[in-house]
Design an enzyme around this catalytic site. Structure first.
Site, short mmCIF file in Angstrom:
data_model
loop_
_atom_site.label_atom_id
_atom_site.label_comp_id
_atom_site.label_asym_id
_atom_site.label_seq_id
_atom_site.Cartn_x
_atom_site.Cartn_y
_atom_site.Cartn_z
N THR A 18 30.78 23.55 62.48
CA THR A 18 31.50 23.14 60.87
C THR A 18 30.31 23.20 60.04
O THR A 18 29.43 22.33 60.24
CB THR A 18 32.36 22.11 61.17
OG1 THR A 18 33.31 22.35 62.02
CG2 THR A 18 32.89 21.72 59.92
N GLU A 25 41.80 23.90 64.26
CA GLU A 25 40.99 22.81 64.57
C GLU A 25 41.63 21.57 64.69
O GLU A 25 41.07 20.74 65.53
CB GLU A 25 40.04 22.56 63.28
CG GLU A 25 38.80 21.94 63.53
CD GLU A 25 38.12 21.56 62.44
OE1 GLU A 25 38.49 21.20 61.19
OE2 GLU A 25 36.88 21.13 62.50
N CYS A 33 38.43 21.73 54.83
CA CYS A 33 37.29 21.08 55.56
C CYS A 33 36.05 21.22 54.75
O CYS A 33 35.54 22.24 54.39
CB CYS A 33 36.94 21.87 57.09
SG CYS A 33 35.59 21.31 57.94
N CYS A 37 31.51 15.45 57.48
CA CYS A 37 31.72 14.40 58.64
C CYS A 37 31.10 14.20 59.86
O CYS A 37 30.85 13.31 60.49
CB CYS A 37 33.36 14.19 58.75
SG CYS A 37 34.36 14.75 57.67
FE1 SF4 Z 1 37.99 17.20 58.80
FE2 SF4 Z 1 35.87 17.45 60.54
FE3 SF4 Z 1 36.11 19.08 58.54
FE4 SF4 Z 1 35.52 16.42 58.09
S1 SF4 Z 1 34.21 18.05 59.23
S2 SF4 Z 1 36.96 17.57 56.96
S3 SF4 Z 1 36.66 15.43 59.78
S4 SF4 Z 1 37.54 18.96 60.20
FE FE Z 2 36.16 19.12 63.23
#
Ligand code: SF4
Ligand code: FE
Length: 490
Positions: A189, A446, A98, A102
């Site tokens: 994240t 995830e 990841c 994003c």
């Molecule tokens: Fe994938 Fe979300 Fe990580 Fe982007 S932020 S790489 S969409 S899991």
């Molecule tokens: Fe995510």
């Protein structure tokens, strides 16, 4: 735009209040367990500087006309939406993890259109404020962590019914110059690699929950913030010296945190929703839609790496021509491209919002994410099937390098004639990393729960599918005389 090095230096300048395994981490940038996730995020800067990827990685700002990183872009066309998915697949292929950036991009676009429509309905001034904020992020090429998921406490109770009001982020106080907020966001994240956190409400709200209908931006090191870094299975392998083979992916990774705010002050120019509870649903649905589209890119890119690893494992095992192996690899490709097809489809079918940016097709975005909750598991199962049990029973890198047992490891782990044993071990470890090691956090769990658990998509699919229109089609084709039907229950 920042270079990879400038990005890393800019993170050093932050004074984050981060805890990990019971200790305060003074220098997260160089921490061996955190660094792989930083390397993944840095790839979004690195590729944007490379000529061959400029078309996917950069865009022209609709605010300033300058070239910006696509992760800071407000989508101006369906083509932009398609490029977003392609960019995410590319980054998934380069990092097999990841890359974290994003969520901020999806938050930018969801808040952009929601503030516009909120202003129209409520006579507020949020959109201009938000526009200024987006420009600030674009001009400084910042990483923004889009933060939506609250801890939620007792799931059967609404935000205002919780025994502890802090289980959902809420407003403590509204002052003329800003607001004071308390609460937490879970599963954040890339939190420690982000300059900013952009907070959104976590669900639709009713009038009694108005204090919880709040959206704002704060620097990651704002006064009153505490970040607790989450654990991932096998994470301590990253602390072992000379264990790069055992890691499977020694360069890249992802991370999640619990992001806690205790009476944090937010200046008014950074507040984008303040008690407009009627609009929390719009914001949540749009953000979730964009992030469900995102998974049709990033998970597919990681899937490409896993399929390649499984094919290499078959080569090292000496069975690349076995018909059942070929068939399993084809099935993996079929599943992976089905995910991609949905990501592209919901983008290509995107439509302009009132504010001028583009929103994905909501039904297809939710179908995309629903597939993501299933297919990576099947791809994973097939990869493990092809790899064989050795991927979880293999001796360590330390044994491989041991004076006495090392030669035995090499001798007994030899694969197909003419292939290198260490290469075989490396590829098996990569499959372990993706299927049940640290990267499984991103590729499996995830995929299931990120951007909303499966049930959330099923609710959206039932809302968006227009069942009545489908019934009408069937009625016409079958020549039903509906005047003969007696409505039930009346
Ligand atoms: Fe994938 Fe979300 Fe990580 Fe982007 S932020 S790489 S969409 S899991
Ligand atoms: Fe995510």
């Amino acid at each position: 735009m920042k270079t990879r090095e400038e990005y890393i230096e800019s993170l050093r300048a932050l004074h984050l209040n981060v805890y990990f395994m019971g200790q305060k981490i003074d220098n997260p940038v160089d921490h061996p367990m955190i660094r792989p996730s930083l390397n993944s995020l840095a790839m979004t800067y690195e590729l944007a500087q490379q000529e061959e990827y400029k078309d996917l990685m950069t865009a022209t700002s609709n605010i300033t006309g300058k070239t910006i990183n696509r992760f800071c872009h407000i989508h101006q066309s369906a083509e932009d939406l398609v490029k977003k998915v392609k960019m995410q697949r590319l980054l998934g292929q380069k990092t097999a993890s990841c890359f974290q950036r994003c969520v901020g991009m999806d938050a930018f676009n969801a808040i952009w259109s929601t503030t516009y429509e909120m202003d129209e309905a409520c006579g507020t001034n949020y959109h201009q404020r938000f526009r200024d904020y987006v420009q600030y992020c674009q001009d400084n090429d910042l990483v923004v962590d889009g933060a939506m998921t609250d801890p939620k406490g007792d799931r059967s109770l609404s935000p205002s019914q919780q025994e502890d009001p802090d289980l959902y982020v809420h407003i403590n106080e509204i002052r003329p110059d800003g607001i004071v907020v308390t609460g937490a966001k879970a599963h954040q994240t890339g939190s420690v690699n982000s300059h900013e956190h952009l907070i959104m409400p976590t669900c639709s709200m009713r009038e009694e929950d108005a204090d919880y209908a709040v959206s704002f931006a704060i620097p990651s090191d704002a006064e009153g913030v505490t970040i607790i870094y989450g654990r991932q299975s096998c994470d301590t392998r990253k602390m072992e010296k000379g264990a790069d083979i055992d890691l499977g992916n020694s360069t890249f990774g992802g991370h999640e945190t619990l992001f806690i705010m205790d009476h944090v002050f937010v200046p008014m120019e950074r507040v984008f929703m303040c008690r407009e509870y009627q609009f929390s649903n719009m914001l949540v649905e749009r953000f979730a839609g964009y992030h469900r589209q995102s998974y049709g890119g990033c998970k597919v890119g990681v899937g490409d790496v896993l399929i390649g690893a499984a094919a290499l494992a078959a080569d090292y095992n000496g069975v690349p021509r076995a018909s059942h192996i070929k068939d399993k690899l084809i099935e993996m490709v079929h599943l992976n491209e089905t995910l991609y097809a949905c990501g592209i489809a919901c983008s290509a079918e995107g439509k302009k919002t009132k504010s001028g940016n583009y929103l994905i097709d909501m039904l297809l975005a939710n179908v995309c994410k629903q597939n993501v909750t299933r297919y990576p598991y099947e791809i994973t199962r097939l990869a493990e099937d092809i790899a064989g049990g050795l991927m979880v029973t293999m001796p360590s890198q330390a044994d491989l390098q041991h004076e006495e047992v090392g030669p035995l490891v090499r001798k007994y782990l030899a694969g197909a004639k003419g292939t290198d044993t260490v290469n075989r071990m490396r590829i098996l470890r990569l499959i372990e990393n993706l299927t049940l090691g640290t990267a499984a956090v991103g590729y499996r769990t995830e995929s299931l729960h990120g951007a909303g658990s499966p049930q959330a998509q099923r609710i959206m699919i039932s809302r968006q599918c227009n069942m009545e229109a489908k019934k009408e089609l069937a009625r016409k084709i079958a020549h039903l005389d509906t005047s003969l039907d007696k409505p039930q229950g009346k």
